[in-house]
Design a protein around this motif. Structure first.
Motif, PDB file in Angstrom:
ATOM      1  N   SER A   6      81.808  39.625  18.890  1.00 59.53           N
ATOM      2  CA  SER A   6      80.578  40.400  19.066  1.00 59.53           C
ATOM      3  C   SER A   6      80.482  40.967  20.478  1.00 59.53           C
ATOM      4  O   SER A   6      80.062  42.123  20.670  1.00 59.53           O
ATOM      5  N   ALA A   7      80.889  40.151  21.460  1.00 59.12           N
ATOM      6  CA  ALA A   7      80.850  40.630  22.845  1.00 59.12           C
ATOM      7  C   ALA A   7      81.828  41.782  23.061  1.00 59.12           C
ATOM      8  O   ALA A   7      81.520  42.757  23.762  1.00 59.12           O
ATOM      9  N   ILE A   8      83.019  41.676  22.454  1.00 64.04           N
ATOM     10  CA  ILE A   8      84.012  42.756  22.569  1.00 64.04           C
ATOM     11  C   ILE A   8      83.494  44.035  21.909  1.00 64.04           C
ATOM     12  O   ILE A   8      83.636  45.141  22.438  1.00 64.04           O
ATOM     13  N   GLN A   9      82.867  43.862  20.725  1.00 66.68           N
ATOM     14  CA  GLN A   9      82.304  45.024  20.022  1.00 66.68           C
ATOM     15  C   GLN A   9      81.204  45.679  20.850  1.00 66.68           C
ATOM     16  O   GLN A   9      81.125  46.912  20.934  1.00 66.68           O
ATOM     17  N   ILE A 161      80.707  51.299  15.669  1.00 66.13           N
ATOM     18  CA  ILE A 161      81.819  51.691  16.534  1.00 66.13           C
ATOM     19  C   ILE A 161      82.610  52.857  15.935  1.00 66.13           C
ATOM     20  O   ILE A 161      83.011  53.781  16.664  1.00 66.13           O
ATOM     21  N   GLY A 162      82.845  52.825  14.620  1.00 68.33           N
ATOM     22  CA  GLY A 162      83.623  53.888  13.978  1.00 68.33           C
ATOM     23  C   GLY A 162      83.019  55.268  14.194  1.00 68.33           C
ATOM     24  O   GLY A 162      83.690  56.187  14.721  1.00 68.33           O
ATOM     25  N   LEU A 167      82.494  60.444  17.218  1.00 70.41           N
ATOM     26  CA  LEU A 167      81.601  61.289  17.999  1.00 70.41           C
ATOM     27  C   LEU A 167      82.110  61.468  19.430  1.00 70.41           C
ATOM     28  O   LEU A 167      81.971  62.553  20.014  1.00 70.41           O
ATOM     29  N   PHE A 168      82.724  60.425  19.976  1.00 75.65           N
ATOM     30  CA  PHE A 168      83.288  60.518  21.328  1.00 75.65           C
ATOM     31  C   PHE A 168      84.396  61.565  21.385  1.00 75.65           C
ATOM     32  O   PHE A 168      84.449  62.387  22.298  1.00 75.65           O
ATOM     33  N   LEU A 169      85.280  61.547  20.398  1.00 76.78           N
ATOM     34  CA  LEU A 169      86.365  62.531  20.360  1.00 76.78           C
ATOM     35  C   LEU A 169      85.812  63.944  20.171  1.00 76.78           C
ATOM     36  O   LEU A 169      86.283  64.903  20.802  1.00 76.78           O
TER      37      LEU A 169
END
Length: 288
Positions: A6-9, A161-162, A167-169
């Motif tokens: 969860s922390a990594i996510q 995240i997906g 959206l980032f790209l």
């Protein structure tokens, strides 16, 4: 183990949200700056836009172009006098008033040449007043303000995240495109002013043709071209006003992906219409 995952996510998610907001902020800042400067740029006369360039153009025109215009005027004046004499059956049907007519036409032509820059600046002063009077059409603003970006950030934090990665790209692609569009806007606005300087530098030559019955259309078309360039600024302001209304109608907090692409689409539309303003102004004033 679940807490580590969860922390990594959360870390990845925070990194993507930060990257997206950084891309969007830079993207909107570049376009907003160029669009906001349009009103000031198109509402400035050539003498005030760049006094140094204007002074150079005027000095070159007065020292190089006006002597050429004087030669053209001399030829036209002699030709017109010959035509006036021939028209009256080679002085068989002589009337002295034709010489007064010739002197008056020549005097007007000389006056136009010696006051070329005053006349040209008067045209752009009129256009400037029109542009400045219409500047209120963008009072609603074309900028995407900080509150909108904050609402957008809250929406991003609620995404997985997906979608954030996609959206980032997309934001990177849109950011590059918007930077390119901001450069195009700069080129259009400043290119118009360079065109004005180029047209102004040759002003004495077309003004010298007003004394000729056959060649006066050169001077008339030149004046129409000046008016077209001057009122092109008004059309640019109309385009910016339409862009302001469209960009403020986008709800960035509802569907961020479609909103971002919609903002880019409206910016592409703005650039396209800015390209068309020159042709529209020329068609309105019948300038070639």
């Amino acid at each position: 183990m679940d807490s580590i995952i969860s922390a990594i996510q959360d870390w990845i998610k925070e990194m993507l949200v930060g990257g997206i907001m950084s891309n969007l902020s830079g993207m909107f800042d570049a376009v907003n700056q160029q669009v906001a400067e349009i009103a000031g740029d198109v509402g400035t006369t050539p003498a005030n836009f760049s006094p140094g360039v204007y002074s150079m153009i005027r000095n070159i025109s007065e020292s190089v172009i006006i002597p050429i215009a004087g030669l053209i005027l001399t030829f036209i004046a002699c030709y017109e006098l010959i035509q006036l004499i021939i028209d009256h059956n080679n002085l068989a049907n002589f009337e002295t008033w034709i010489f007064f007519k010739w002197v008056f036409k020549t005097f007007v032509a000389v006056t136009l040449i010696t006051n070329t820059f005053n006349i040209v600046m008067a045209v752009f002063d009129v256009a400037q007043n029109v542009v400045n009077a219409s500047s209120g059409i963008i009072s609603a603003g074309t900028a995407v303000d900080a509150s909108t970006l904050e609402a957008m950030e809250e929406t991003l934090r609620g995404m997985d995240i997906g979608p954030l990665l996609g959206l980032f790209l997309q934001s990177i692609i849109v950011q590059i495109t918007m930077y390119a569009l901001s450069i195009v806007i700069f080129i259009i606005v400043y290119g118009r002013m360079v065109e004005i300087y180029l047209l102004t530098s040759l002003a004495p030559i077309p003004f010298a043709t007003f004394g000729s019955r056959e060649q006066s259309q050169i001077g008339q078309n030149y004046l129409r071209s000046l008016l077209a360039l001057g009122f092109q600024g008004f059309l640019i302001m109309i385009c910016v006003g339409i862009y302001a209304v469209l960009i403020q109608s986008i709800a960035f907090s509802d569907n961020i992906i479609s909103s971002i692409w919609g903002a880019m689409g409206y910016t592409v539309l703005l650039v396209f219409t800015l390209f068309k303003t020159g042709a529209i102004a020329r068609s309105v004033f019948n300038a070639h």
